[in-house]
Design a protein around this motif. Structure first.
Motif, PDB file in Angstrom:
ATOM      1  N   ASP A 133      53.402  46.468  41.022  1.00  0.00           N
ATOM      2  CA  ASP A 133      54.152  45.386  40.380  1.00  0.00           C
ATOM      3  C   ASP A 133      55.181  44.773  41.322  1.00  0.00           C
ATOM      4  O   ASP A 133      55.407  43.555  41.310  1.00  0.00           O
ATOM      5  N   LEU A 137      55.509  40.797  42.496  1.00  0.00           N
ATOM      6  CA  LEU A 137      56.703  39.969  42.359  1.00  0.00           C
ATOM      7  C   LEU A 137      57.140  39.395  43.707  1.00  0.00           C
ATOM      8  O   LEU A 137      57.541  38.223  43.796  1.00  0.00           O
ATOM      9  N   ASP A 140      54.550  36.656  44.835  1.00  0.00           N
ATOM     10  CA  ASP A 140      54.692  35.415  44.066  1.00  0.00           C
ATOM     11  C   ASP A 140      55.958  34.650  44.450  1.00  0.00           C
ATOM     12  O   ASP A 140      55.993  33.417  44.401  1.00  0.00           O
ATOM     13  N   ALA A 321      64.451  36.851  35.727  1.00  0.00           N
ATOM     14  CA  ALA A 321      63.529  35.729  35.538  1.00  0.00           C
ATOM     15  C   ALA A 321      62.132  36.205  35.150  1.00  0.00           C
ATOM     16  O   ALA A 321      61.373  35.469  34.522  1.00  0.00           O
ATOM     17  N   ARG A 322      61.814  37.427  35.527  1.00  0.00           N
ATOM     18  CA  ARG A 322      60.480  37.964  35.241  1.00  0.00           C
ATOM     19  C   ARG A 322      60.558  39.480  35.238  1.00  0.00           C
ATOM     20  O   ARG A 322      61.300  40.074  36.030  1.00  0.00           O
ATOM     21  N   LEU A 324      57.978  43.066  34.769  1.00  0.00           N
ATOM     22  CA  LEU A 324      56.700  43.737  34.563  1.00  0.00           C
ATOM     23  C   LEU A 324      56.996  45.177  34.179  1.00  0.00           C
ATOM     24  O   LEU A 324      57.896  45.811  34.739  1.00  0.00           O
TER      25      LEU A 324
END
Length: 343
Positions: A133, A137, A140, A321-322, A324
């Motif tokens: 993960d 991140l 990306d 912001a994100r 997982l």
């Protein structure tokens, strides 16, 4: 460097590199089938419940029997020695790396049947998912930078050990966007008090860029700068000099650092990086399975959970912001907010 304990059953397409102790280890490449987890959500849920039941049975044993069994496991298992740890210790980068290999990639020259059983349990499985993960991140976050220009790119890694999250981010990009890598130079800057993990990372990077390997010919280097996150004064100079495109701390600052250490480091990063900069990191959940882990480990890991961590990040001017989720760990991508929150 000649391996003292060579890997005698090398897998096709997998790179290998020696540790400082001369143990030849596979270089983790999450895009290679040898490192695929192959676990469904249902499988993970069943393994998690089995782990909780097993640990709760363990806790009912008399303490003298648990102490005897722990000493036995530590004597016969390299993973158990690292995972139980001394009271208040941090899990070293290389101990964590062994857990990330998975049971099928542990070599016969250094690992036992106990090690393979330990490696199949939920805590090491969670660490393997964390690496996957984190690499996602970081990749990306890095792709837009690579798309916007052709200059060098630096990946900052705080307490990164071998920096496998950074290296695997590049492996993901190579698998998904190979057009973004040629003709560009990459530096992975590891800020760490430990030397052994980053030195393995340097050898791993060389193996990955060697002829016939996944990152063949890539201008890639791993460098270590000694850094203690409890003394963040030098971090501003490091950031101004290296100008990183993305930052990360897998199994580091957000899992072991105090609230004050986390805020202080995020403050410096916020003030010395451009708008849109992403800082990825990992933190332990605060739930039933991690509470069992906490009761049976002497390591100084913090079990913050997403809500508590979000508040700490807000104080330093960052937001999640994100996120997982694995069975035991949250991985997060932080972005700057318009202003800092109150303590």
């Amino acid at each position: 460097m000649i391996a003292r304990i060579p890997e005698t059953k090398k897998k096709p397409g997998v790179c290998y590199a020696p540790t400082d102790d001369g143990v030849e280890l596979p270089v983790i490449d999450i895009t290679h089938p040898a490192f695929a987890l192959g676990l469904s959500e249902d499988d993970l849920a069943k393994r998690t419940e089995a782990y909780i039941r097993e640990q709760e049975r363990w806790e009912r044993f008399p303490s003298f029997l648990r102490n005897l069994a722990t000493r036995y496991f530590q004597k016969h298992s390299i993973l158990a020695r690292g995972g139980t740890g001394a009271d208040g210790a941090l899990l070293s980068g290389m101990s964590t790396y062994l857990m990330k290999l998975g049971p099928d990639n542990l070599g016969a020259g250094y690992a036992s049947a106990i090690d393979r059983k330990v490696a199949s349990a939920i805590p090491p499985t969670g660490v393997r998912i964390r690496l996957r993960d984190m690499a996602r991140l970081i990749a990306d976050a890095l792709v837009p930078t690579l798309e916007s220009g052709d200059g060098p790119a630096t990946l900052l890694n705080i307490a990164g050990g071998p920096a496998m999250d950074s290296l695997n981010a590049l492996l993901l990009i190579r698998a998904e966007r190979p057009d973004l890598l040629p003709g560009r130079s990459f530096r992975v800057i590891v800020l760490d008090t430990d030397e052994h993990g980053p030195r393995f990372g340097m050898r791993a990077a060389e193996a990955l860029r060697s002829p016939g390997s996944p990152l063949e010919g890539l201008d890639l280097a791993v460098e270590r700068i000694p850094y203690d996150w409890t003394r963040p004064a030098k971090l501003a100079d490091i950031l101004r000099e290296t100008r990183p495109a993305v930052g990360s701390s897998e199994g580091g600052l957000f899992e072991y650092g105090s609230d004050g250490d986390i805020v202080a480091n995020l403050d410096v990063i916020r003030e010395n990086t451009p708008d849109g900069f992403v800082m990825a990191g990992s933190l332990l959940k605060d739930d039933r399975v991690t509470r069992v882990m906490r009761r049976n480990s002497a390591l100084a890991i913090r079990y913050l959970g997403a809500d508590a961590f979000s508040e700490i990040a807000r104080r330093a001017g960052w937001t999640i912001a994100r996120m997982l989720d694995g069975p035991t760990i949250h991985t997060v991508a932080l972005r700057k907010t318009s202003g800092k929150g109150e303590p």
